[in-house]
Each structure stands twice: as C-alpha cells, then as structure tokens.
Design an enzyme around this catalytic site. Structure first.
Site, PDB file in Angstrom:
ATOM      1  N   HIS A 251       0.831  -1.206   0.000  1.00 30.31           N
ATOM      2  CA  HIS A 251       0.000   0.000   0.000  1.00 30.31           C
ATOM      3  C   HIS A 251       0.869   1.262   0.000  1.00 30.31           C
ATOM      4  CE1 HIS A 251      -3.182  -2.851   1.414  1.00 30.31           C
ATOM      5  NE2 HIS A 251      -3.893  -2.117   0.584  1.00 30.31           N
ATOM      6  N   ASN A 252       1.507   1.520  -1.126  1.00 30.77           N
ATOM      7  CA  ASN A 252       2.337   2.704  -1.303  1.00 30.77           C
ATOM      8  C   ASN A 252       1.880   3.456  -2.546  1.00 30.77           C
ATOM      9  OD1 ASN A 252       3.413   1.138  -3.468  1.00 30.77           O
ATOM     10  ND2 ASN A 252       4.846   0.187  -2.037  1.00 30.77           N
ATOM     11  N   SER A 253       2.637   4.467  -2.961  1.00 29.45           N
ATOM     12  CA  SER A 253       2.195   5.283  -4.095  1.00 29.45           C
ATOM     13  C   SER A 253       2.237   4.507  -5.402  1.00 29.45           C
ATOM     14  CB  SER A 253       3.042   6.555  -4.197  1.00 29.45           C
ATOM     15  OG  SER A 253       4.377   6.247  -4.537  1.00 29.45           O
ATOM     16  N   THR A 254       2.994   3.431  -5.473  1.00 31.32           N
ATOM     17  CA  THR A 254       2.986   2.603  -6.691  1.00 31.32           C
ATOM     18  C   THR A 254       1.631   1.916  -6.845  1.00 31.32           C
ATOM     19  OG1 THR A 254       5.364   2.211  -6.445  1.00 31.32           O
ATOM     20  CG2 THR A 254       4.149   0.732  -7.910  1.00 31.32           C
ATOM     21  N   HIS A 255       1.091   1.424  -5.741  1.00 31.71           N
ATOM     22  CA  HIS A 255      -0.266   0.853  -5.796  1.00 31.71           C
ATOM     23  C   HIS A 255      -1.277   1.914  -6.200  1.00 31.71           C
ATOM     24  CE1 HIS A 255      -3.977  -1.156  -4.721  1.00 31.71           C
ATOM     25  NE2 HIS A 255      -4.232  -0.251  -3.786  1.00 31.71           N
TER      26      HIS A 255
ATOM     27  N   ASP B 149      -5.882   5.349  -1.031  1.00 29.19           N
ATOM     28  CA  ASP B 149      -5.150   4.684   0.060  1.00 29.19           C
ATOM     29  C   ASP B 149      -4.119   5.611   0.699  1.00 29.19           C
ATOM     30  OD1 ASP B 149      -6.238   2.174   0.479  1.00 29.19           O
ATOM     31  OD2 ASP B 149      -5.113   1.234  -1.148  1.00 29.19           O
TER      32      ASP B 149
ATOM     33  N   ASP C 186      -8.961  -1.395  -7.945  1.00 32.25           N
ATOM     34  CA  ASP C 186      -8.229  -1.564  -6.688  1.00 32.25           C
ATOM     35  C   ASP C 186      -7.658  -2.969  -6.535  1.00 32.25           C
ATOM     36  OD1 ASP C 186      -7.240  -0.826  -4.187  1.00 32.25           O
ATOM     37  OD2 ASP C 186      -9.079  -1.415  -3.155  1.00 32.25           O
TER      38      ASP C 186
ATOM     39  N   GLN D 177      -3.737 -16.943  -3.149  1.00 37.91           N
ATOM     40  CA  GLN D 177      -4.155 -16.257  -4.369  1.00 37.91           C
ATOM     41  C   GLN D 177      -5.358 -16.956  -5.003  1.00 37.91           C
ATOM     42  OE1 GLN D 177      -2.987 -13.312  -6.043  1.00 37.91           O
ATOM     43  NE2 GLN D 177      -2.250 -13.046  -3.939  1.00 37.91           N
TER      44      GLN D 177
END
EC number: 3.1.4.-
Length: 885
Positions: free
Chosen positions: A608-612, A649, A779, A831
């Site tokens: 959950h960072n800016s790449t996501h 997020d 998302d 998964q």
C-alpha cells in the site's frame, strides 16, 4: 483579607479581590469565577479551568465611547496572550453574555401571514486573524444590539464554531490575506448545510477618494452576501448588523419556518396540490400521491394538461374553473379525476388563488377529498380510512386464524391484507392489499417486498406458502448480500483471508495500541519534479508513451522515478482527461497537489504505497476509455474517479481495518471501528488539499459543483472497503447487468450499444453503481494483470500481511489471518482463494458491462499458474524452472 464587592480573576485563573474604594468606575466588573477570565463580557478559558467550576455570576462593563484605555485593556488581557492559553486550538471562542444587554437579548415575535413565530437572540460569529479596532467595533456592536457573539481567530476554529452554533451572521475579515484567505473560509462554511440560512459579511479595506470602487462579484461568487467598508465605529458596525437582522436574517428566519408548514401538509389527510399560475405542478403531498397513484417524481414540474383527464366531466367544466380562478376567486365543486391506474374517481375540490410577486396571482392551491358516490371511490375511501385509523399492529382475529396453520410463524410480519380482512371477498381483499402496497410511499423497499410476498401467500398452495415463509425468514436478516462462509476445516485459507478482509475487527484487547506516523517528507528522492508535463525526463516520457495499454509495467515506472510514479503518471493521465480544465486550476497547482498526495503515501509499505495508487489510477483511466463506461459517465464523474483513485489509500499504515480496531488505534476510535481506513483516506486527502491554496485544486470551482464532486469522490473511496463487497457487486449485477442483458436480447430491441448506454445513463443511481464497481475492480486488478506483474503484486501483498501477523503476535493481539504466517503460508493457495471468492464473479460482471477480453484472458492464465504451483505443493511464487532461469 476582607473581600469587597469587586472580585476579579488573574490571568493565571486565580481569584483575587479588590476593595470597593479602589474601584475607579461605578461599572467595575463583578465576577465570581474560577478558571475563567472576564474581559468586558468576553469569557476566555484559562489553564486552571479544567479542574475548576465555571462562572457563577458576573456583571459587564458598558462599551466605551471610543477606542480608549478600556479597549487597550481588553487587547492586553484578552488578545494574543489569551489565545496562547487556549489549550486545543489557536483561537478564542467567546460569547457576549452581559447583564446590560440581557433585556435586548430576549426573544421577539415575528408574524408570517397568520403564523406567529418566536425569534431567539441573533448569534454572530466574528472571524478575525487578530484583535484590532475593527473586531472591537463589531464586538461592542453585538453587545449593544443584544446579540450573542463568538470570536474565532483561525479558519479551523471558525468552521468548528459555526458547525456547533449555526450563527445567523458571520463577519469575516477580508482586509489582509497575510493571515488567512477570507474567501476560502467563506467557501468552507458555504459547503456546509446549515450555511443556507446564514448571512456572511466581508470586511473590506477602505478605499481612498481617488480609487475606483471594486466589483462585489468575486465576493458573491465566494459565498459572501454583503461587504462592509472598514469602519471601526461601534455605531457603524451596529447599524450594519441591525440592518442585516431586519433584512436578510429575518427573511431567512421566515423561510425556515416554512418547514413546519410543509411538515403539516405532509401529514394532512386531505390531498394538497400547488401549481404555478401556468398550472405547472410545484408540490403534492403524500395524501395526493396515495389518492392519485402517482409519486412526486412523476408529477413535479409537469403541466396539468400533460396528465390524463377523465371523460366524465362536462365539456366546459375546465374552462369555467379557469375563468373563475384567474379572476382571483376561490372555486369549489365536484370534479372527476383519472388516477394513474386509469380509474376515474370523483373528488370534492377547492381551488384557492394565491397572490405573490408583483401583486399577481402566482400559485393555485387545490385541496381534494374523495366524493363517495361510486364503487371505485368507496373502495379507495376504505383504503384511506384504513391508512388513517388502522395501526401497524392491528390484525383481525379471523385473518390470524385463517393464516395460522398455513403460514406458521410468519404472522409476525405485518400483513397488509390482514388489515383489510373485513372485506366481503378474496378479490376485494387482494385489491385492498395492493392499494395499500402502492400507497405506502415512505416505506423501505424491503418492506414493500415483504408485503407483496404476504399478499401472494394468501391464495397460494401450502407448499408455495411454506417456501415463501423461508423467503421471509431470509429477508429478515441484515446481511442480505454477504455469502455465508463454510467452516475453517473446509478451507482455512479462504476463511482466514475473507474473514480478515471483510471484518471491521474482533473484540479489542485492552492495553494495546497501534500508532503509525505519517510520511510528510516531500523530498524523499533526488529526482527533480518537472515544471510542466512536457518537461518530463526522456526515460520517463518513453515509458509513459505506453500508459494507455493494459500491459503497462508500473514497476518499471516505479524504478525509473525512484518510487515516485504517482506524480508522473498522474500528470499524464490528468492531462489526457482534461482535469485541469474541468477544475479551472493551473498545471502547477495540479502538480503540487500530486506531490503532496504522493508524499503522504508510505514508501515503507511493501504494497500500500504510491505505486499501488498509481496502478489503481492507471486501471481507472483504462476503464474510463472503454466505450460503454465513457458513454455512461459525465466529465464530472471521470474527474471524480481519477481523483478517488489517486487518494484512495493515502496514509495507509500497511495494516488492515481489523488490526487497527483490535489495537485500539486512534483512527479506529475516531471512526467508531467502521470503514476506518477508507474514512481516513478521504478525510486526510481533503484536509491536505484545502490546507494551502498552492495545491488546492478545488479552489476555483463553484460550491455546488464542488459538493457534487466531493460526494462522488467520497462514495467511490468508501466503496473500496471490503465489508460491503458483495453488496456492491450484487447491486451492480441486478441493476446493470441483468436489465442490460434483457434489453439486448429483447425481440423489440435492435441491440444498439448506444441505446443501452443511454438507458443506463438516465438513472443517476446506476452511474453511482458503475463508479463504485470501476474503482473496486481497479483496486484489486492485480490477478488480471500480465503474469509477471501479478506475481510481483502477490509477493508484495503477502509480505505486508506477513508483517501484520508478526506484529499481532509480538503485541499479543488477535491474529486476523493466521494463514499469513511467513513460515507456513502458501502464497499460491491464498491467491487461488482470493480469486475464487472475490475476483471471478466481480470481473465477470464488469466484463459483461465494459467488455474487457484482455483482462479475462490474463485472469485465466494467472489462475492456471497459481493452480499449477498449488498442485506441486510449491510455496514460492514461481515454478522451479522459472526460478532457475
């Protein structure tokens, strides 16, 4: 020490006394207080006030004739030093409560037609950055007029005070933008619902004789009602406030009183219809809806001539009525009307003309009641009497007896049929039941469904009635959209994963708290941010050339931008969709906003960072480019979706909602364990955006558009919360997919895609469902990405869940997802569970609407990959042969 009549409080909150001989004025302040300081009627909370009772009695000084020593005394006592003592914010909220104005502050009576109203003392909010002669002028003017006055020194405290007190008049200092932006304060207040009835006054600087007076239009656009030229005279301030009270405030007070009138009309048993002078319907009450079988939405705004007429009236009746009422005379008589069902009913009608603007007739008020002479009227009249006199719990003995054996325990659901069981035949009972069903316009949809089922049970075979009983039992539950999980023994991976994502939290353990820090560092990389979109470094620009493709590699962009992909991708995507043009903000403002938002994503999070966030923004933009999605949404919806994806997020701590609730975090307490993170993401994003005009992308749009855009953004971000996943998906399927499939397969339909889209767009609720489904799919689109990207995302989310499990064990918290133990977890199996439970059905529904074959192909390939690994009992992310390569 003997205590004289004059008792005072020092700045430290300590009471001391002064002998009466030392008083210099007959109006010396008399105060019996602890923990407060009394300054000319201004009560300022001191540090000692937390543990000491509030003021018991006081007497205020009279306002000074000029800005002399006493105003100086107030500045010294209640100015900056008093503000610095305020414990929780940089403001002082004070209220005039003086004995000298107590008489003037009493309530007054206002006449609105035949209605006599009680108006309570006016409340005024002064918003000034610092105390000066102008703020003092308004303060003393409020004191003289007997108004209750509050003072706020910061924008935040001004909004907080207004939301608590709902002042009728707000005075905002607009003379100097050095301290705060008066127009921003006004807009923030206008964005709230209570401000509809508030008059906001701007204090503007005095202009010299050789200057030309500026236009008031910018002030009006910002939400101000009036401007006041700087004048510290108490009399001038007093005159302005009194004029506002007797003008706008009193008018708004009368308008608010209309709510009571409309409440009375809504509960009136007689049908009421109000039309314009041109016979356009402006209002109908619920009794009218029940009588005529229409709902308000089908009537408001339509001309009477558009509604079907009964052929039982004489040919010249309508002309005679019109001739009569156009002369301003009241008409009464019997008139046949046609209900929505096509039945003609006879009514006793009274039409009264109402004089309005310009002394002309502007409205016609019609009162209608049934004239009971024919069978249809008797039947409808009976239904109306049952509405009026039969309580929800009243059920006849005979009806209960008839249904007892066949319906078992379902009699506790209130049957509308049983309320009309005294009718002579089954046909009559069914007619009455359906009449009541269609007349209950304020019932919830689920209640209507239950009523219809109850009615259907009356004439059904026993086997059907028992099956409907089972249906009713299911409908009485609250979680209608959430599937019921099997036992953990059946599939522990699915149970743990789904349970962890869809529960707000388990029982909280005392003594455990989880606190996370915000990443506010704006310069966490050495890569320079471009001045314009065209100033992007070549290596980044080359990657962004492929951003419209679904196979776009976000990780390559992450690497080349030193973990700052959101700013660069955001600039490109927002330019493609014309976001700056829609918001009327500069590219520099948009760029600064993207920087601030990205800086508040935690780069330390593995997932959950800016790449996501950039990945979700990319997927959202891809979906918006699909023909049916594009045709179903407006430009505002597109802008809202892109902004929602960007912020969805922000400041994510790398822990789930369940973890925060179990840990008793501040956010969980703040949001009552409900949609904790999603609520925080939206609230923080809007706080960051409106904090500084340099990156306030909303500062140039009008209030109504901003409120619509804000609501759409909030709704989309909240939709990413997993506890309502199945509710959103099922609503989308039932409201979008099924009607669309039915329309496309209908023999009367030509199968036009544009016609289907147009029909969808006609319903605003459908647009909301589309936007929710779009951001939900964006998302969690990782399983639908190319295999290489899918594997990388799976590793990142697993690592974040591993870290959470480690911390839960370390802190002694409940382990939300036990399968995510880094020593035992099978990533392929997790998964598979995620795809089976959440992804497949949702993307099948989304593909049926948006047509996304490339996504579905990737999903099938990725699922096959995970199944292969699971069959080989492999816990790694790749096949052994791939790892060797």
């Amino acid at each position: 020490m003997g205590c004289a009549p004059s008792i005072h409080v020092s700045h430290s909150g300590v009471i001391y006394c002064r002998d009466s001989e030392e008083s210099n004025s007959p109006h010396q302040t008399t105060t019996i207080s602890q923990g407060t300081t009394t300054l000319h009627g201004l009560f300022v909370k001191t540090d000692a006030a937390d543990s000491i009772p509030s003021v018991l009695a006081y007497q205020s000084r009279q306002p000074p004739p000029s800005a002399g020593p006493r105003r100086k005394e107030r500045r010294e006592s209640g100015g900056a030093s008093a503000r610095s003592r305020t414990p929780h914010c940089c403001s002082v909220e004070a209220e005039t409560q003086t004995s000298s104005s107590s008489a003037k502050a009493s309530s007054t009576e206002v006449q609105v037609g035949p209605m006599r109203l009680t108006q309570y003392p006016i409340q005024v909010l002064l918003v000034f950055a610092k105390e000066d002669s102008q703020s003092n002028g308004f303060w003393w003017a409020c004191d003289r007029a007997g108004y209750r006055c509050h003072v706020a020194w910061t924008p935040e405290s001004a909004l907080e005070c207004f939301l608590e007190k709902h002042q009728e008049i707000i005075v905002i200092d607009h003379r100097n933008s050095k301290y705060f932006d008066a127009e921003d304060i006004c807009r923030s207040i206008r964005a709230t619902e209570p401000s509809e009835h508030t008059v906001i006054l701007a204090v503007v600087p005095r202009i010299s004789a050789d200057q030309e007076e500026t236009s008031v239009l910018p002030l009006l656009d910002a939400g101000f009602d009036r401007q006041f030229m700087e004048n510290s005279s108490v009399t001038a301030c007093y005159n302005e406030l009194v004029q506002i009270e007797h003008g706008e405030v009193r008018s708004q007070f009368k308008l608010r009183a209309c709510n009571a009138v409309f409440t009375a009309l809504d509960h009136c048993q007689e049908a009421v219809e109000i039309t314009s002078e041109d016979h356009v319907i402006q209002y109908v009450n619920p009794a009218f809806e029940r009588m005529m079988g229409y709902c308000k939405g089908e009537l408001i705004g339509k001309e009477l001539t558009e509604l079907p007429k009964s052929d039982k009236n004489s040919a010249d009746l309508l002309d005679n009525i019109n001739t009569f009422i156009k002369k301003g005379k009241e008409w009464q008589g019997v008139y046949y009307a046609r209900r929505k069902s096509g039945d003609s009913i006879q009514q006793h009608v009274k039409i009264t003309p109402v004089v309005g603007q310009g002394g002309q007739i502007r409205h016609f008020v019609s009162l209608k009641r049934l004239h009971c002479t024919n069978e249809n009227n008797k039947q409808l009249y009976k239904s109306h009497r049952e509405d009026k006199y039969t309580g929800d719990n009243s059920q006849s003995e005979s009806s209960s007896y008839k249904c007892k054996n066949r319906r078992k325990d379902s009699v506790d659901v209130k049957s509308i049929t049983s309320q009309s069981s005294d009718a002579p035949s089954l046909q009559t009972r069914r007619y009455s039941s359906m009449a009541r069903i269609h007349s209950m316009t304020i019932e919830a949809p689920i209640t209507k469904v239950i009523n219809i089922i109850n009615a259907a049970q009356e004439n059904s075979p026993i086997t059907v009635a028992e099956a409907l009983d089972r249906v009713l039992e299911i409908l009485r539950t609250t979680e209608l959209y959430s599937p019921q999980l099997g036992t953990k023994d059946e599939d522990p991976h699915t149970s743990d994963l789904v349970g962890g994502l869809m529960n707000d939290g388990l029982r909280r353990l005392s003594g455990n708290e989880y606190v996370f820090s915000k990443n506010m560092n704006l310069s966490h990389t050495h890569l320079p941010v471009p001045n314009t979109i065209n100033d992007v470094p070549p290596c980044i620009a080359q990657l962004l050339d492929n951003e419209e493709s679904w196979d776009f590699n976000i990780f390559e962009l992450e690497a080349v931008t030193n973990k700052r992909p959101l700013v660069y991708l955001g600039l490109k995507v927002f330019a493609r969709f014309g976001v700056s043009e829609f918001l009327n903000c500069s590219e520099a403002t948009l760029r600064a906003w993207l920087q601030v938002i990205e800086a508040n994503y935690h780069s330390s999070n593995s997932y959950h960072n800016s790449t996501h966030a950039a990945d979700v923004l990319h997927a959202t933009a891809f979906f918006l480019g699909k023909e049916r999605v594009k045709g179903s949404l407006d430009h505002l919806d597109e802008v809202a979706a892109l902004i929602a994806a960007t912020i969805h997020d922000v400041d994510h701590p790398g822990r789930t909602n369940s973890f925060l609730c179990n840990a008793g975090s501040e956010l969980a307490v703040l949001y009552n364990d409900t949609a904790v993170l999603e609520s925080h993401h939206t609230a923080l994003a809007f706080q960051l955006t409106t904090k500084d005009s340099k990156y306030n992308i909303f500062k140039n749009i009008d209030r109504n558009r901003y409120r619509t855009l804000r609501q759409a953004i909030i709704d989309m971000v909240l939709a990413t919360e997993m506890t309502k996943h199945f509710e959103h998906v099922n609503k989308f399927v039932n409201s979008i997919n099924k009607p669309m499939a039915s329309e496309e397969t209908s023999p009367h339909s030509e199968g036009s895609n544009s016609e289907c889209t147009a029909n969808i767009k006609n319903f605003p609720d459908n647009q909301t469902l589309i936007k929710r489904m779009m951001i939900k799919c964006a998302d969690v689109a990782n399983p639908c990405r190319p295999l290489e990207l899918c594997i990388e995302w799976a590793g990142r989310i697993s690592e974040e869940y591993f870290a959470q499990t480690d911390e839960e064990k370390r802190q002694g918290l409940p382990v939300v997802m036990p399968v995510f133990d880094r020593n035992t977890c099978s990533i392929p199996k997790s998964q598979i569970s995620f795809i089976d439970y959440f992804i497949t059905d949702m993307f099948d529904a989304w593909d049926a609407f948006a047509h996304l074959p490339v996504l579905m192909q990737h999903l099938a390939n990725n699922y096959k990959h995970w199944k292969t690994l699971d069959d080989l009992k492999c816990k790694s992310l790749r096949l052994p042969s791939e790892n060797n390569n």
